[in-house]
Design an enzyme around this catalytic site. Structure first.
Site, short mmCIF file in Angstrom:
data_model
loop_
_atom_site.label_atom_id
_atom_site.label_comp_id
_atom_site.label_asym_id
_atom_site.label_seq_id
_atom_site.Cartn_x
_atom_site.Cartn_y
_atom_site.Cartn_z
N SER A 1 19.43 5.85 0.44
CA SER A 1 18.23 7.10 -0.34
C SER A 1 17.82 7.40 0.07
O SER A 1 16.88 7.33 1.21
CB SER A 1 17.57 5.25 -0.30
OG SER A 1 18.11 3.94 -1.28
N GLU B 1 28.25 9.19 5.96
CA GLU B 1 28.91 10.02 4.93
C GLU B 1 28.43 10.50 3.89
O GLU B 1 28.54 11.40 2.62
CB GLU B 1 30.85 10.25 4.52
CG GLU B 1 31.13 10.11 5.55
CD GLU B 1 32.73 9.05 5.79
OE1 GLU B 1 32.87 8.91 4.29
OE2 GLU B 1 33.48 10.02 7.01
N VAL C 1 5.60 2.65 5.63
CA VAL C 1 7.17 3.15 5.59
C VAL C 1 8.14 2.63 4.43
O VAL C 1 8.64 1.55 4.68
CB VAL C 1 7.42 2.67 7.07
CG1 VAL C 1 9.21 2.75 7.33
CG2 VAL C 1 6.86 3.14 7.95
N ASP C 2 9.49 3.55 4.75
CA ASP C 2 10.02 3.75 2.98
C ASP C 2 9.58 2.86 2.00
O ASP C 2 10.81 2.28 1.59
CB ASP C 2 10.88 2.93 3.81
CG ASP C 2 11.82 3.50 5.40
OD1 ASP C 2 12.20 4.46 5.69
OD2 ASP C 2 12.19 2.41 6.42
N HIS D 1 17.02 7.12 4.28
CA HIS D 1 17.21 5.72 4.69
C HIS D 1 17.96 5.26 4.75
O HIS D 1 18.89 5.44 3.50
CB HIS D 1 15.75 4.91 3.58
CG HIS D 1 16.00 3.78 5.07
ND1 HIS D 1 15.51 3.34 6.03
CD2 HIS D 1 16.38 2.31 4.97
CE1 HIS D 1 15.56 2.32 6.60
NE2 HIS D 1 16.00 2.02 5.88
N GLY E 1 21.32 16.80 14.31
CA GLY E 1 21.20 17.67 12.87
C GLY E 1 22.65 17.47 12.00
O GLY E 1 22.70 18.34 11.53
N ASN F 1 12.57 11.94 3.06
CA ASN F 1 13.25 11.25 3.72
C ASN F 1 14.23 10.52 2.94
O ASN F 1 15.11 10.28 1.88
CB ASN F 1 12.26 10.27 4.66
CG ASN F 1 12.40 9.66 5.64
OD1 ASN F 1 14.18 10.16 6.50
ND2 ASN F 1 12.69 8.76 5.91
N ALA G 1 5.95 8.08 1.78
CA ALA G 1 4.23 7.74 1.33
C ALA G 1 4.55 7.23 3.39
O ALA G 1 4.39 7.16 4.01
CB ALA G 1 4.66 6.20 0.40
N GLU G 2 2.40 6.47 3.15
CA GLU G 2 2.17 6.73 4.22
C GLU G 2 2.15 4.42 4.73
O GLU G 2 3.40 4.80 5.67
CB GLU G 2 0.37 6.24 4.15
CG GLU G 2 -0.22 7.44 4.00
CD GLU G 2 -1.96 7.33 3.98
OE1 GLU G 2 -2.11 6.76 5.23
OE2 GLU G 2 -2.23 7.68 2.72
#
Length: 1017
Positions: free
Chosen positions: A947, A983, A955-956, A920, A823, A918, A952-953
């Site tokens: 990013s 970072e 991936v990425d 990435h 985390g 999310n 969305a359904e």
């Protein structure tokens, strides 16, 4: 209204019962059926000729004569079901049901019952065939020399044989010659036990027991315990040679266990339970159960009963024994001597005239009649074997025996049979030559050990992460690492409860003091921002009362569970001469821990304009009681008086003993959130002296008493004592048990979090302290005290800031974070959400893996956590549905995936479309999927990065909200590049969350970003 009571029976026991019941102001008349000469006409007591064997006639008689309670003395009516039949007719009757009375009526049942429930007794077997019984006697590998008629035999159906031949003869006498009639159709043969006999009786309401003092009967006819067995030639009480430790063992392993066993078998036992025991070297063993008072034990027990017998019997029938246990006289002993007819226990003459009875009464002794009758023309004559008993109550056992024997000598009863040595074993014990013991000095080690045994399971129940709370060692251990701390600082606090102890002692109410003690220490430790970890107590007294001490320490253990700390140990100090009778003192010691970065108060952050949030107290808490007691003394109020400042029906003592609130579970999440700058526990010194302890010297406190609810007890104290505002503010908490210092922008959020569980108010603010001014000013105090509890707290805006009713404050978006590991991105998001300017509030963190560091981070920040373990679900959709339910439960509006290592299903993504973020580790759309850093290095790009995007359904593939570039250096490895991208993530993800939470960015229906007035950062 006084009631009429009917006592069934004709012996000395029934006379004693009638004598004691007649002393009650609740009793108008005591009828005894059939009674004897002593109960014929004596004040409230008179005889009745009603038939006690015909239960229908008896029930109708009770109704016709307004009998409110029937008390059954002997065993035969109980076994015949008189209690059942009277109860069915609506007549209250004291005693066990016929089914429960089998404990006495059938020795075979009784012995089997004891075996079923693990109640210690002699080895045994029952027989209906005399030859089988004799084979058992001859073949047993123990002395099977006690032969008993299984049924009722008026207390005489037991033969103790000298050898096997005599035992077999006893079997023949009982079974073939019918020595005890039908009672001997079944015989019980049991092991001959060696040791001291003792009678232990108790009242029981079917659940609880209230033990009576132990007594000892003398069955043998002659002095020195010689001659034949009888129904009992005398008794004494208490039994000094039987230790309190042994008596407690009997109460627990015999009396309470028997009551519990009967209840478990569907036959609740209500009445008096009598256990006749042998104290063997292997421990107490039950010889027999009786289902009523013993005779002559009753004649020494009731004179020592301090309580009203009628009230005790009523409490027993109504199931109130636990809350109203009977009280007994202390420091005295009772001896009763039976006078029997010449020839007893064999054939005896009746009709012998008795004289001198009134002279015995004038000596301060009590005669209880048994086999007596009124002579025609006046006078009293004998009509039975055991004729009467003479009972003496004196400070010592030897003086009581001497006095009783003087009374016997004064009775004119030619050729009477009686013993002169009742209590000889106890007197020999008391007068034996022996060296001093620690107990002689007033310190009872056995009682102390018993107390430890009682409190061990209570302490064990407080076990928490870091320790197992196992008492008995020299010291206690606590593992900070196991408790989840990384860089802890230890915090300690110690305190007592002051003269609140005096009120508890006067009221006989000790159960709430444990919470007071724990609260005083734990609330102090919280002032440093620390989590309470473990607690130690100190209980000091002049003479240890195990019942009181276990109640107090039980309260301490329960309070430790409330506070979340372990009861790791303590000290019980018995110090004769240091404290008065029944007095004790308490002290507590709490140790907590706080991460170094979270220590309070943060003096450098506290500034002019900060607001003060007050948390409600429960009342006086545990300070200022010397002044409270002085005011009560002047006002003339007693602790038992109706409280002029409490709820209807409450007494003064009950209100004042309201326990101190424990704030740890309420405040720890708030303190860990980082928004609280300081916390003051309002303890001794009141509001005026405690708040400045956590503030810089250049700041002053401005409180407005109209802004919180002041409990009525303070209004009464101020008026009754004529106390000044300053005295009130310097002595009492005035309704605020804790005060928090927060920045204005954070005040409403903190207030809402507190008000979800407790009353809390914005009560004031901080200002620059002018030279010579007071550090704390409480405005409107007198007016608020006069207004009383009915006045509603003021909620208007405070000067130069936002009040409690200000709805213009910006509402924060509720955020849920999904994690799978350490985390680190979660930490960055939480730090952002702490800021007063943040548009986001993280309300829950969900992990698909238990025990991960991210959960600990969230918990330490005061954020709710949940674990939804994917391994426990049969499908991805079932797992996602559970995640969705948790998010709905917390009212989540935005979801962040921070290292969440599960692929979410299409329906979940569609539901949360435009609300699911999310991050990435690449500059999308380049290097989607796993190992993005490795892909970047293999492709030879010069710029990588991260990013944040809507999910969305595919991936990425969702719309990008924030990107941050990270240069790829010549010597970069996958690890070094990952570290720098990480970072960047810690900056980009919080920035993206702010954009979405504030509404600056949202997802359009075409899947593209829509910007409002805020430009991309």
């Amino acid at each position: 209204m006084a009631e009429r009571v009917l006592v069934i029976g004709s012996g000395g026991r029934e006379h004693a019962l009638a004598w004691k019941l007649a002393q009650s102001p609740h009793v108008q008349q005591v009828l005894v059926a059939p009674g004897n000469a002593g109960t014929a006409s004596c004040g409230k007591i008179s005889n009745s000729e009603v038939s006690v064997s015909n239960h229908s006639i008896l029930a109708q008689y009770c109704k016709d004569h307004n009998v409110g309670l029937v008390v059954v003395g002997p065993e035969v009516p109980l076994a015949a079901g008189v209690v059942d039949d009277l109860a069915a007719a609506g007549v209250p009757c004291f005693g066990p049901s016929a089914k429960a009375a089998q404990l006495e009526a059938s020795k075979s049942f009784s012995k089997s019952f004891m075996d079923r429930h693990g109640i210690p007794t002699a080895r045994w077997s029952s027989f209906t065939n005399p030859q089988e019984a004799c084979r058992y006697i001859r073949g047993a590998d123990f002395p099977a020399l006690v032969v008993k008629a299984s049924g009722l035999a008026a207390g005489k159906g037991v033969i103790v044989a000298q050898d096997k031949e005599e035992a077999c003869k006893a079997v023949e006498d009982i079974m073939k010659d019918k020595a005890f009639g039908s009672a001997g159709e079944t015989v019980v043969v049991e092991e001959l036990l060696e040791g001291e006999e003792v009678s232990c009786l108790c009242f029981t309401d079917g659940s609880s027991i209230a033990a009576m003092p132990s007594a000892q009967d003398h069955k043998r006819l002659q002095d020195g315990d010689k001659g034949p067995n009888t129904g009992g030639m005398g008794a004494y009480c208490p039994t000094p040679q039987i230790s309190e430790e042994m008596l407690q063992q009997i109460r627990e392993t015999v009396l309470q266990k028997t009551v519990d066993g009967m209840r478990e078998e569907g036959t609740p036992y209500v009445g008096v339970l009598y256990a006749g025991l042998m104290l063997t070297p292997q421990g107490p063993r039950v010889l027999e159960f009786n289902c009523r008072f013993g005779d002559p034990e009753c004649q020494v027990l009731l004179p020592l009963l301090k309580s009203d017998l009628y009230e005790v019997l009523k409490d027993t029938l109504q199931g109130k024994l636990a809350s109203s246990p009977p009280e007994w006289l202390e420091g005295v002993a009772a001896v009763t001597v039976v006078m029997a007819s010449p020839g007893y226990p064999g054939t005896y003459k009746k009709g012998i005239e008795l004289t001198g009875l009134s002279q015995v009464q004038e000596m301060g002794l009590q005669i209880f009649h048994a086999g007596t009758a009124l002579k025609e023309g006046g006078g009293v004559i004998t009509s039975g074997g055991r004729v009467l008993t003479v009972t003496a109550v004196m400070p010592g056992l030897d003086s009581a025996l001497h006095k009783a024997n003087q009374g016997v000598a004064a009775v004119g009863f030619p050729d009477a049979v009686y013993r002169r040595d009742i209590g000889h074993r106890a007197i020999a014990y008391l007068t034996r030559s022996r060296g001093l013991t620690y107990k002689d000095s007033g310190v009872d080690i056995a009682a102390g050990n018993h107390l430890v045994d009682l409190i061990k399971p209570l302490a064990k129940a407080t076990t928490r992460a870091g320790c197992n709370a196992e008492l008995g060692g020299f010291a206690g251990l606590f593992d900070l690492k196991a408790a989840g701390f990384t860089d802890p600082v230890l915090v300690s606090g110690t305190d007592g409860v002051g003269t609140k102890l005096k009120i508890a002692h006067a009221c006989g109410q000790h159960s709430t003091l444990g919470q007071d003690l724990v609260a005083m220490c734990v609330n102090d430790v919280l002032a440093q921002g620390a989590e309470p970890l473990f607690f130690l107590d100190y209980f000091a007294c002049g003479q240890l009362d195990v019942g009181v001490a276990s109640t107090v320490i039980g309260g301490i253990a329960e309070a430790c569970k409330m506070a979340g700390c372990a009861l790791l140990g303590g000290e019980t100090a018995e110090m004769p001469g240091m404290y008065g009778k029944g007095e004790y003192d308490l002290a507590g010691f709490c140790v907590g821990a706080v991460e170094r970065s979270a220590i309070l108060p943060r003096l450098g952050d506290i500034s002019e304009g900060d607001l003060l949030i007050g948390v409600a107290s429960s009342g006086v808490h545990s300070n200022g009681f010397s002044l409270v007691r002085k005011i009560l003394e002047q006002s003339g109020l007693q602790f038992s008086s109706p409280a002029p400042f409490g709820k209807a029906g409450e007494t003064v003592g009950e209100v004042l003993l309201t326990p101190t609130k424990i704030y740890s579970r309420l405040l720890l999440p708030v303190l860990r959130s980082g928004v609280v700058k300081a916390y003051a526990h309002i303890t001794g010194g009141g509001l005026l002296e405690n708040i400045p302890r956590v503030l810089p010297q250049e700041l002053a406190v401005d409180l407005d008493a109209t802004r919180w609810r002041i409990p009525p007890v303070f209004s009464w104290l101020q008026e009754a004592g004529g106390l000044s505002e300053e005295e009130m503010g310097r002595t009492f908490n005035l309704g605020l048990g804790a005060v928090l210092v927060v920045a204005r922008p954070d005040a409403q959020r903190v207030l809402r979090q507190l008000q979800a569980h407790e009353q809390a108010w914005i009560v004031g603010s901080l200002a620059h302290k002018q030279p010579g001014s007071e550090p704390v000013v409480v405005r409107n105090l007198s007016a608020s005290l006069r207004a009383g509890p009915g006045a509603s707290p003021e909620t208007s805006a405070l000067p130069n800031g936002t009040g409690q009713s200000d709805h213009a404050q910006r509402r924060r978006a509720r955020v849920g974070v999904l994690i799978s590991g350490t985390g680190t991105n979660l930490q960055a998001l939480m730090e952002q959400a702490k800021k007063p300017s943040s548009a986001a509030e993280i309300v829950v963190v969900i992990s698909n893996r238990p025990g991960v560091l991210g959960l600990k981070r969230a918990s330490m920040a005061g954020i709710q956590t949940r674990v939804v373990d994917h391994k426990l679900y049969g499908s991805r959709s079932e797992f996602d549905s559970t995640i969705d339910r948790v998010l709905e439960e917390f009212g989540v509006e935005v979801v962040c995936l921070a290292g969440f290592m599960r692929i979410l299903t299409g329906p979940f993504v569609k539901k949360w479309n435009g609300k699911l973020l999310n991050i990435h580790p690449s500059l999308l759309p380049s290097f989607k999927g796993v190992n993005a850093q490795k892909q970047a290095l293999q492709a030879g790009v010069r710029v990588a990065g991260c990013s944040v995007h809507f999910v969305a359904e595919e991936v990425d593939a969702g719309a990008i909200i924030v990107q941050e570039a990270v240069p790829v250096l010549v010597n970069d490895t996958e690890d070094s590049l990952s570290e720098r991208i990480c970072e960047a993530e810690h900056r980009a993800f919080p920035a993206a969350l702010e954009l979405v939470a504030s509404g600056a960015v949202k997802l359009g229906e075409d899947g593209r970003i829509i910007w409002n007035s805020v430009m991309q950062v």
